[in-house]
Design a protein around this motif. Structure first.
Motif, PDB file in Angstrom:
ATOM      1  N   GLY A 130       0.811  -1.145   0.039  1.00  0.00           N
ATOM      2  CA  GLY A 130      -0.027   0.105  -0.045  1.00  0.00           C
ATOM      3  C   GLY A 130       0.930   1.251   0.079  1.00  0.00           C
ATOM      4  N   SER A 131       1.982   1.065   0.208  1.00  0.00           N
ATOM      5  CA  SER A 131       3.002   2.338   0.288  1.00  0.00           C
ATOM      6  C   SER A 131       3.385   2.695  -1.071  1.00  0.00           C
ATOM      7  CB  SER A 131       4.135   2.161   1.135  1.00  0.00           C
ATOM      8  OG  SER A 131       4.995   1.038   0.873  1.00  0.00           O
ATOM      9  N   THR A 132       3.768   3.974  -1.405  1.00  0.00           N
ATOM     10  CA  THR A 132       4.172   4.388  -2.765  1.00  0.00           C
ATOM     11  C   THR A 132       5.771   4.552  -2.629  1.00  0.00           C
ATOM     12  OG1 THR A 132       3.719   6.525  -2.116  1.00  0.00           O
ATOM     13  CG2 THR A 132       2.153   5.327  -3.296  1.00  0.00           C
ATOM     14  N   GLY A 133       6.293   4.813  -3.724  1.00  0.00           N
ATOM     15  CA  GLY A 133       7.751   4.969  -3.625  1.00  0.00           C
ATOM     16  C   GLY A 133       8.294   5.318  -4.932  1.00  0.00           C
ATOM     17  N   THR A 134       9.681   5.417  -5.371  1.00  0.00           N
ATOM     18  CA  THR A 134      10.146   5.929  -6.310  1.00  0.00           C
ATOM     19  C   THR A 134      10.741   4.555  -7.223  1.00  0.00           C
ATOM     20  OG1 THR A 134      12.525   6.075  -5.513  1.00  0.00           O
ATOM     21  CG2 THR A 134      11.038   8.121  -5.653  1.00  0.00           C
ATOM     22  N   ARG A 135      11.194   4.832  -8.486  1.00  0.00           N
ATOM     23  CA  ARG A 135      11.490   3.652  -9.152  1.00  0.00           C
ATOM     24  C   ARG A 135      12.748   3.195  -8.529  1.00  0.00           C
ATOM     25  NH1 ARG A 135      10.294   2.560 -14.601  1.00  0.00           N
ATOM     26  NH2 ARG A 135       8.557   3.835 -15.206  1.00  0.00           N
ATOM     27  N   ALA A 136      13.714   3.955  -7.819  1.00  0.00           N
ATOM     28  CA  ALA A 136      14.792   4.027  -7.319  1.00  0.00           C
ATOM     29  C   ALA A 136      14.557   3.109  -6.043  1.00  0.00           C
ATOM     30  CB  ALA A 136      15.640   5.015  -6.864  1.00  0.00           C
TER      31      ALA A 136
ATOM     32  N   LEU B  74      12.045   0.922  -5.524  1.00  0.00           N
ATOM     33  CA  LEU B  74      11.654  -0.286  -6.147  1.00  0.00           C
ATOM     34  C   LEU B  74      12.684  -1.174  -6.615  1.00  0.00           C
ATOM     35  CD1 LEU B  74       9.519  -2.467  -7.200  1.00  0.00           C
ATOM     36  CD2 LEU B  74       9.369  -0.967  -9.363  1.00  0.00           C
ATOM     37  N   TYR B  75      13.621  -0.399  -7.265  1.00  0.00           N
ATOM     38  CA  TYR B  75      14.795  -1.289  -7.624  1.00  0.00           C
ATOM     39  C   TYR B  75      15.747  -1.633  -6.521  1.00  0.00           C
ATOM     40  CZ  TYR B  75      19.212  -2.146 -10.019  1.00  0.00           C
ATOM     41  OH  TYR B  75      20.283  -2.874 -10.574  1.00  0.00           O
ATOM     42  N   ALA B  76      15.898  -0.692  -5.543  1.00  0.00           N
ATOM     43  CA  ALA B  76      16.631  -1.171  -4.415  1.00  0.00           C
ATOM     44  C   ALA B  76      15.916  -2.208  -3.373  1.00  0.00           C
ATOM     45  CB  ALA B  76      16.807   0.051  -3.470  1.00  0.00           C
ATOM     46  N   ARG B  77      14.856  -2.255  -3.663  1.00  0.00           N
ATOM     47  CA  ARG B  77      14.070  -3.201  -2.720  1.00  0.00           C
ATOM     48  C   ARG B  77      13.774  -4.453  -3.230  1.00  0.00           C
ATOM     49  NH1 ARG B  77      10.457   0.062   1.669  1.00  0.00           N
ATOM     50  NH2 ARG B  77      11.904   1.377   2.260  1.00  0.00           N
ATOM     51  N   VAL B  78      13.405  -4.517  -4.795  1.00  0.00           N
ATOM     52  CA  VAL B  78      13.017  -5.727  -5.565  1.00  0.00           C
ATOM     53  C   VAL B  78      13.713  -6.037  -6.555  1.00  0.00           C
ATOM     54  CG1 VAL B  78      10.798  -6.582  -6.545  1.00  0.00           C
ATOM     55  CG2 VAL B  78      10.685  -5.176  -4.564  1.00  0.00           C
ATOM     56  N   CYS B  79      13.699  -5.046  -7.627  1.00  0.00           N
ATOM     57  CA  CYS B  79      14.217  -5.215  -8.994  1.00  0.00           C
ATOM     58  C   CYS B  79      15.802  -5.870  -9.032  1.00  0.00           C
ATOM     59  CB  CYS B  79      13.943  -4.263  -9.894  1.00  0.00           C
ATOM     60  SG  CYS B  79      12.087  -4.008  -9.822  1.00  0.00           S
ATOM     61  N   GLN B  80      16.469  -5.210  -8.090  1.00  0.00           N
ATOM     62  CA  GLN B  80      17.949  -5.559  -8.382  1.00  0.00           C
ATOM     63  C   GLN B  80      18.308  -6.870  -7.923  1.00  0.00           C
ATOM     64  OE1 GLN B  80      20.745  -4.170  -5.429  1.00  0.00           O
ATOM     65  NE2 GLN B  80      19.332  -3.712  -3.934  1.00  0.00           N
ATOM     66  N   TYR B  81      17.203  -7.401  -7.303  1.00  0.00           N
ATOM     67  CA  TYR B  81      17.341  -9.133  -7.141  1.00  0.00           C
ATOM     68  C   TYR B  81      16.531  -9.773  -7.988  1.00  0.00           C
ATOM     69  CZ  TYR B  81      18.283  -6.982  -2.773  1.00  0.00           C
ATOM     70  OH  TYR B  81      18.972  -6.225  -1.449  1.00  0.00           O
ATOM     71  N   ALA B  82      15.707  -9.313  -8.835  1.00  0.00           N
ATOM     72  CA  ALA B  82      15.265 -10.133  -9.748  1.00  0.00           C
ATOM     73  C   ALA B  82      16.016 -10.471 -10.856  1.00  0.00           C
ATOM     74  CB  ALA B  82      13.914  -9.284 -10.300  1.00  0.00           C
ATOM     75  N   LYS B  83      16.835  -9.651 -11.490  1.00  0.00           N
ATOM     76  CA  LYS B  83      17.954  -9.820 -12.490  1.00  0.00           C
ATOM     77  C   LYS B  83      17.344 -10.409 -13.470  1.00  0.00           C
ATOM     78  CE  LYS B  83      22.156  -9.444 -10.129  1.00  0.00           C
ATOM     79  NZ  LYS B  83      22.056  -9.331  -8.626  1.00  0.00           N
ATOM     80  N   LYS B  84      16.116 -10.017 -14.131  1.00  0.00           N
ATOM     81  CA  LYS B  84      15.351 -10.703 -15.269  1.00  0.00           C
ATOM     82  C   LYS B  84      15.054  -9.902 -16.238  1.00  0.00           C
ATOM     83  CE  LYS B  84      13.748 -14.836 -13.369  1.00  0.00           C
ATOM     84  NZ  LYS B  84      12.908 -14.816 -12.157  1.00  0.00           N
TER      85      LYS B  84
ATOM     86  N   GLU C  61      12.804  -9.476 -18.208  1.00  0.00           N
ATOM     87  CA  GLU C  61      11.307  -9.155 -18.298  1.00  0.00           C
ATOM     88  C   GLU C  61      10.912  -8.006 -17.168  1.00  0.00           C
ATOM     89  OE1 GLU C  61      12.338 -11.984 -17.641  1.00  0.00           O
ATOM     90  OE2 GLU C  61      12.180 -13.128 -19.564  1.00  0.00           O
ATOM     91  N   CYS C  62      11.867  -7.644 -16.293  1.00  0.00           N
ATOM     92  CA  CYS C  62      11.782  -6.913 -15.157  1.00  0.00           C
ATOM     93  C   CYS C  62      11.493  -5.135 -15.937  1.00  0.00           C
ATOM     94  CB  CYS C  62      12.613  -6.673 -14.185  1.00  0.00           C
ATOM     95  SG  CYS C  62      12.425  -5.519 -12.756  1.00  0.00           S
ATOM     96  N   ILE C  63      10.518  -4.599 -15.573  1.00  0.00           N
ATOM     97  CA  ILE C  63      10.449  -3.217 -16.317  1.00  0.00           C
ATOM     98  C   ILE C  63      11.066  -2.093 -15.625  1.00  0.00           C
ATOM     99  CG2 ILE C  63       8.035  -3.884 -16.786  1.00  0.00           C
ATOM    100  CD1 ILE C  63       7.013  -1.791 -14.697  1.00  0.00           C
ATOM    101  N   ASN C  64      11.965  -2.465 -14.476  1.00  0.00           N
ATOM    102  CA  ASN C  64      12.522  -1.351 -13.835  1.00  0.00           C
ATOM    103  C   ASN C  64      14.042  -1.854 -13.666  1.00  0.00           C
ATOM    104  OD1 ASN C  64      12.415   0.742 -12.487  1.00  0.00           O
ATOM    105  ND2 ASN C  64      12.544  -0.097 -10.493  1.00  0.00           N
ATOM    106  N   GLN C  65      14.650  -1.901 -14.911  1.00  0.00           N
ATOM    107  CA  GLN C  65      15.903  -2.221 -14.937  1.00  0.00           C
ATOM    108  C   GLN C  65      16.834  -0.878 -15.820  1.00  0.00           C
ATOM    109  OE1 GLN C  65      17.850  -5.025 -13.687  1.00  0.00           O
ATOM    110  NE2 GLN C  65      15.802  -5.791 -12.829  1.00  0.00           N
TER     111      GLN C  65
END
Ligand SMILES: [Zn+2]
Length: 75
Positions: free
Chosen positions: A27-33, A35-45, A47-51
């Motif tokens: 429910g919280s909001t944030g920046t792309r940065a 999101l990247y720091a918390r989720v996307c940098q670990y996804a390393k896929k 298909e991830c839209i935030n790379q």
């Protein structure tokens, strides 16, 4: 899917980005940065839209949630 805003949902992370505002599942909001720091940098896929570093910008230490080494720049 048709939406009026630039809303994207990352198929890898499951997080929605609308007009550069990230809507986290809790429910919280944030920046792309953030999101990247918390989720996307670990996804390393691909298909991830935030790379895209150009869109992500600078990831601040506060964007991460894990214990970060305390850096005192004013020292
Ligand atoms: Zn992602």
């Amino acid at each position: 899917m048709t939406t009026s805003s630039q809303e994207q949902t990352c198929p890898v992370c499951g997080v929605t980005v609308a007009n550069d505002v990230v809507q986290f599942a809790n429910g919280s909001t944030g920046t792309r940065a953030r999101l990247y720091a918390r989720v996307c940098q670990y996804a390393k896929k691909p298909e991830c839209i935030n790379q895209d570093k150009g869109l992500i910008g600078v990831v601040l230490q506060e964007d991460g949630f894990m214990e970060a080494p305390s850096i005192n720049l004013a020292q």
